[in-house]
Design an enzyme around this catalytic site. Structure first.
Site, PDB file in Angstrom:
ATOM      1  N   ASP A 131      -2.730  78.886 -47.892  1.00  0.00           N
ATOM      2  CA  ASP A 131      -1.439  78.872 -46.998  1.00  0.00           C
ATOM      3  C   ASP A 131      -0.267  79.212 -47.612  1.00  0.00           C
ATOM      4  OD1 ASP A 131      -3.417  76.449 -45.285  1.00  0.00           O
ATOM      5  OD2 ASP A 131      -2.758  78.234 -44.413  1.00  0.00           O
ATOM      6  N   HIS A 171      -5.422  70.536 -52.275  1.00  0.00           N
ATOM      7  CA  HIS A 171      -6.644  70.700 -51.535  1.00  0.00           C
ATOM      8  C   HIS A 171      -7.799  69.789 -51.679  1.00  0.00           C
ATOM      9  CE1 HIS A 171     -10.189  73.152 -49.865  1.00  0.00           C
ATOM     10  NE2 HIS A 171      -9.102  73.898 -48.927  1.00  0.00           N
TER      11      HIS A 171
HETATM   12  C1  SDX Z   1      -6.476  74.326 -45.713  1.00  0.00           C
HETATM   13  O1  SDX Z   1     -10.759  72.134 -46.363  1.00  0.00           O
HETATM   14  C2  SDX Z   1     -10.272  73.311 -46.504  1.00  0.00           C
HETATM   15  O2  SDX Z   1     -11.407  74.129 -46.909  1.00  0.00           O
HETATM   16  C3  SDX Z   1      -9.228  73.898 -45.642  1.00  0.00           C
HETATM   17  C4  SDX Z   1      -8.775  75.181 -45.972  1.00  0.00           C
HETATM   18  C5  SDX Z   1      -9.606  76.133 -45.304  1.00  0.00           C
HETATM   19  O3  SDX Z   1      -9.793  77.485 -45.839  1.00  0.00           O
HETATM   20  O4  SDX Z   1     -10.369  75.795 -44.315  1.00  0.00           O
HETATM   21  O5  SDX Z   1      -8.630  75.674 -47.274  1.00  0.00           O
HETATM   22  C6  SDX Z   1      -7.398  75.448 -45.436  1.00  0.00           C
HETATM   23  O6  SDX Z   1      -6.335  73.441 -44.704  1.00  0.00           O
HETATM   24  C7  SDX Z   1      -5.530  74.409 -46.778  1.00  0.00           C
HETATM   25  C8  SDX Z   1      -4.849  73.153 -46.971  1.00  0.00           C
HETATM   26  C9  SDX Z   1      -3.646  73.244 -45.950  1.00  0.00           C
HETATM   27  N1  SDX Z   1      -2.555  72.001 -45.977  1.00  0.00           N
HETATM   28  C10 SDX Z   1      -1.599  71.920 -46.780  1.00  0.00           C
HETATM   29  O7  SDX Z   1      -0.933  72.746 -47.459  1.00  0.00           O
HETATM   30  C11 SDX Z   1      -0.946  70.624 -46.500  1.00  0.00           C
HETATM   31  C12 SDX Z   1      -0.343  69.983 -47.603  1.00  0.00           C
HETATM   32  N2  SDX Z   1      -1.396  69.353 -48.444  1.00  0.00           N
HETATM   33  C13 SDX Z   1      -1.949  68.353 -48.399  1.00  0.00           C
HETATM   34  O8  SDX Z   1      -1.455  67.367 -47.326  1.00  0.00           O
HETATM   35  C14 SDX Z   1      -3.258  67.892 -48.809  1.00  0.00           C
HETATM   36  O9  SDX Z   1      -3.295  68.382 -50.057  1.00  0.00           O
HETATM   37  C15 SDX Z   1      -4.412  68.211 -48.168  1.00  0.00           C
HETATM   38  C16 SDX Z   1      -4.315  67.915 -46.998  1.00  0.00           C
HETATM   39  C17 SDX Z   1      -4.725  69.659 -48.356  1.00  0.00           C
HETATM   40  C18 SDX Z   1      -5.676  67.626 -48.923  1.00  0.00           C
HETATM   41  O10 SDX Z   1      -5.698  66.274 -48.635  1.00  0.00           O
HETATM   42  P1  SDX Z   1      -6.699  65.206 -49.518  1.00  0.00           P
HETATM   43  O11 SDX Z   1      -7.615  65.868 -49.880  1.00  0.00           O
HETATM   44  O12 SDX Z   1      -6.591  63.945 -48.385  1.00  0.00           O
HETATM   45  O13 SDX Z   1      -5.621  64.646 -50.502  1.00  0.00           O
HETATM   46  P2  SDX Z   1      -4.750  63.518 -50.581  1.00  0.00           P
HETATM   47  O14 SDX Z   1      -3.767  63.615 -49.313  1.00  0.00           O
HETATM   48  O15 SDX Z   1      -5.538  62.348 -50.880  1.00  0.00           O
HETATM   49  O16 SDX Z   1      -3.887  63.861 -51.852  1.00  0.00           O
HETATM   50  C19 SDX Z   1      -4.316  63.338 -53.255  1.00  0.00           C
HETATM   51  C20 SDX Z   1      -3.031  62.749 -53.856  1.00  0.00           C
HETATM   52  C21 SDX Z   1      -2.076  61.884 -53.005  1.00  0.00           C
HETATM   53  O17 SDX Z   1      -1.020  61.328 -53.912  1.00  0.00           O
HETATM   54  P3  SDX Z   1      -1.741  59.613 -54.317  1.00  0.00           P
HETATM   55  O18 SDX Z   1      -2.068  58.744 -53.075  1.00  0.00           O
HETATM   56  O19 SDX Z   1      -2.798  59.905 -55.201  1.00  0.00           O
HETATM   57  O20 SDX Z   1      -0.743  59.384 -55.169  1.00  0.00           O
HETATM   58  O21 SDX Z   1      -2.093  63.964 -54.112  1.00  0.00           O
HETATM   59  C22 SDX Z   1      -0.942  63.995 -53.024  1.00  0.00           C
HETATM   60  C23 SDX Z   1      -1.287  62.788 -52.153  1.00  0.00           C
HETATM   61  O22 SDX Z   1       0.007  62.140 -51.674  1.00  0.00           O
HETATM   62  N3  SDX Z   1      -0.615  65.266 -52.536  1.00  0.00           N
HETATM   63  C24 SDX Z   1       0.625  65.748 -52.415  1.00  0.00           C
HETATM   64  C25 SDX Z   1       0.260  66.969 -51.705  1.00  0.00           C
HETATM   65  N4  SDX Z   1      -1.353  67.021 -51.480  1.00  0.00           N
HETATM   66  C26 SDX Z   1      -1.626  66.076 -51.939  1.00  0.00           C
HETATM   67  N5  SDX Z   1       1.738  65.306 -52.466  1.00  0.00           N
HETATM   68  C27 SDX Z   1       2.496  66.300 -52.178  1.00  0.00           C
HETATM   69  N6  SDX Z   1       2.613  67.350 -51.581  1.00  0.00           N
HETATM   70  C28 SDX Z   1       1.351  68.074 -51.279  1.00  0.00           C
HETATM   71  N7  SDX Z   1       1.097  69.113 -50.613  1.00  0.00           N
END
Ligand code: SDX
Length: 436
Positions: free
Chosen positions: A371, A314
């Site tokens: 989710d 998140h």
């Molecule tokens: C919702 O914003 C809100 O409030 C949203 C929400 C709401 O109520 O409105 O809470 C609802 O959208 C919840 C999120 C649902 N999405 C997912 O479950 C999709 C999987 N999660 C990710 O794609 C990610 O965590 C996000 C999109 C939720 C957040 O993205 P960020 O903040 O841009 O984080 P990032 O991609 O920069 O991640 C930081 C690191 C990265 O690795 P490094 O580059 O540091 O090595 O964490 C890793 C990412 O690759 N990472 C994940 C991951 N989530 C982050 N790696 C594997 N699986 C994941 N799910």
């Protein structure tokens, strides 16, 4: 201003190109600090750069508060955990988010009456649904029907006053539920079941979804409660992607329906509300002999693999999403009442356990988000996977409306128009085609 706030400096010094620029610093209700750069360009010709706006506030808001480090979520100051109570009431929370305080009995009764009054769609809209291709994704149907509503209710095109705003909010909250149910019925080749004015909000939705002609669907109280709770948990979440889309569109003085339709489209993204569908597909794939849970964990860590552990991570929560905690325990309650179980819940629990012990997830503070468990309960209610994000939208609608109204009521609101770092070609001339 409190002594504590006084003790905090209320200016920041920015030194750049030998110039020192003083910037105001604000302190929010919970002690959060914000540096105001809104005049940095107009006075000093500098912009800030924050492409995903992770460090950028786009508004002042009183609707919702999140402390991502502590896993805290409050609606109008009330901790989210307090809405996990006997007989949770989504409409009560929706009213509070939109109008700023818990409704009195009279306010609830008035709003309930409006939701009943506006539960039917204009028959022209209903007929329009039959002309949308049969396998259209439900979120396409939802966003286009919301936009289309403005064609049948011309008053929605006008800037609302207080009374017409309440009417528009009630129309949206009531009709989006009807559109969602009709979308499911349409995609399933079933006849539309019209709303029953004697039923409560969630009860009526389940009736429209699952009744069949001459056989009323019996709504179990525990299922009605679980649906109210799920919608409450999705109701608002500060300046998330879809709420910001609603604000951006609304800042151009677009009407409420156009702004909400934009929010629906943003929510559809698999990184946002669309994740609840991806979680279910991930769990089903494991169950059907695809990757094993540990293989999913490894794939999620592999940067060369586009796979993500959906339902994990998140932008704001660097702790367990409090909504996921509540949903996880709600799963047990629903299954106990239905006297069933779901192997996908066990798979989800195994995945969670593996991830929370894995250094990759621990170092990045990746925890289950809203989710991760929501789909398991929706599935237990009989709601198909392709409707999960629509359910998220029904829940989030009051939050979008609240955010839109807060911006609409703010006299200092200006059109949201970011700037950029230009990386394109320097000045050059047009060349006729025979000189290229
Ligand atoms: C919702 O914003 C809100 O409030 C949203 C929400 C709401 O109520 O409105 O809470 C609802 O959208 C919840 C999120 C649902 N999405 C997912 O479950 C999709 C999987 N999660 C990710 O794609 C990610 O965590 C996000 C999109 C939720 C957040 O993205 P960020 O903040 O841009 O984080 P990032 O991609 O920069 O991640 C930081 C690191 C990265 O690795 P490094 O580059 O540091 O090595 O964490 C890793 C990412 O690759 N990472 C994940 C991951 N989530 C982050 N790696 C594997 N699986 C994941 N799910």
């Amino acid at each position: 201003m409190s002594q504590r706030e006084k003790a905090l400096s209320d200016t920041a010094q920015l030194t750049v190109d030998g110039k020192s620029i003083e910037l105001p610093v604000y302190t929010d209700t919970e002690g959060g600090r914000a540096i105001d750069v809104s005049e940095l360009y107009s006075k000093h010709r500098y912009i800030t750069y924050d492409p995903s706006l992770g460090s950028t506030g786009i508004c002042r808001s009183a609707v919702t508060y999140i402390d991502g480090d502590k896993g805290v979520l409050r609606y109008r100051g009330i901790p989210i955990e307090q809405f996990d109570r006997p007989k949770p009431n989504f409409i009560e929370v929706a009213w509070m988010l939109i109008f700023g305080h818990l409704p009195t009995a009279a306010e609830m009764s008035e709003f309930r009456g409006m939701l009943t009054q506006y539960e039917l769609l204009h028959e022209g809209l209903t007929h329009q649904m039959h002309y949308i291709p049969p396998k259209a994704p439900p979120m396409v149907v939802l966003s286009s029907m919301i936009s289309m509503m403005a064609c049948y209710y011309e008053e929605f095109l006008m800037p609302p006053d207080e009374q017409s705003f309440m009417m528009q909010a009630a129309e949206l909250i009531s009709k989006v539920r009807t559109i969602a149910a009709f979308t499911y019925r349409r995609n399933s080749g079933l006849p539309f079941i019209y709303p029953d004015p004697s039923l409560r909000y969630c009860e009526n939705f389940l009736h429209m979804m699952f009744s069949i002609p001459y056989r009323q669907y019996e709504v179990l109280p525990e299922i009605e409660d679980a649906l109210n709770l799920i919608l409450i948990l999705h109701a608002d979440h500060e300046q998330n992607c879809s709420a910001s889309a609603v604000r951006v569109v609304g800042s151009a003085k677009a009407n409420l329906f156009a702004s909400i339709s934009a929010g629906v489209n943003a929510l559809w993204g698999p990184l946002h509300g669309g994740a609840n569908v991806k979680v279910m597909q991930m769990l089903e794939s494991i169950y059907n002999g695809g990757k094993k849970p540990q293989e999913c964990i490894e794939a999620a860590k592999d940067k060369s693999n586009p796979f993500r552990l959906y339902g994990f991570g998140h932008r704001v929560y660097k702790n367990y999403d409090p909504r996921a905690k509540i949903l996880k325990s709600a799963c047990d309650r629903v299954f106990a009442k239905l006297k069933t179980s779901d192997p996908l819940l066990e798979i989800a629990r195994e995945l969670e356990g593996l991830a929370l012990e894995d250094p990759y997830f621990i170092e990045r503070k990746l925890y289950p988000n809203v989710d991760f468990y929501s789909g398991i309960i929706l599935r237990a209610m009989g709601i198909p996977t392709d409707m999960f994000t629509v359910m998220f939208a029904i829940g989030r609608l009051p939050g979008w409306i609240a955010q839109w109204k807060e911006q609409y009521d703010n006299p200092s609101t200006r059109i949201i128009r970011p700037r950029q770092i230009y990386t394109g070609a320097p000045l050059n001339d047009y060349k006729p085609v025979d000189e290229r």
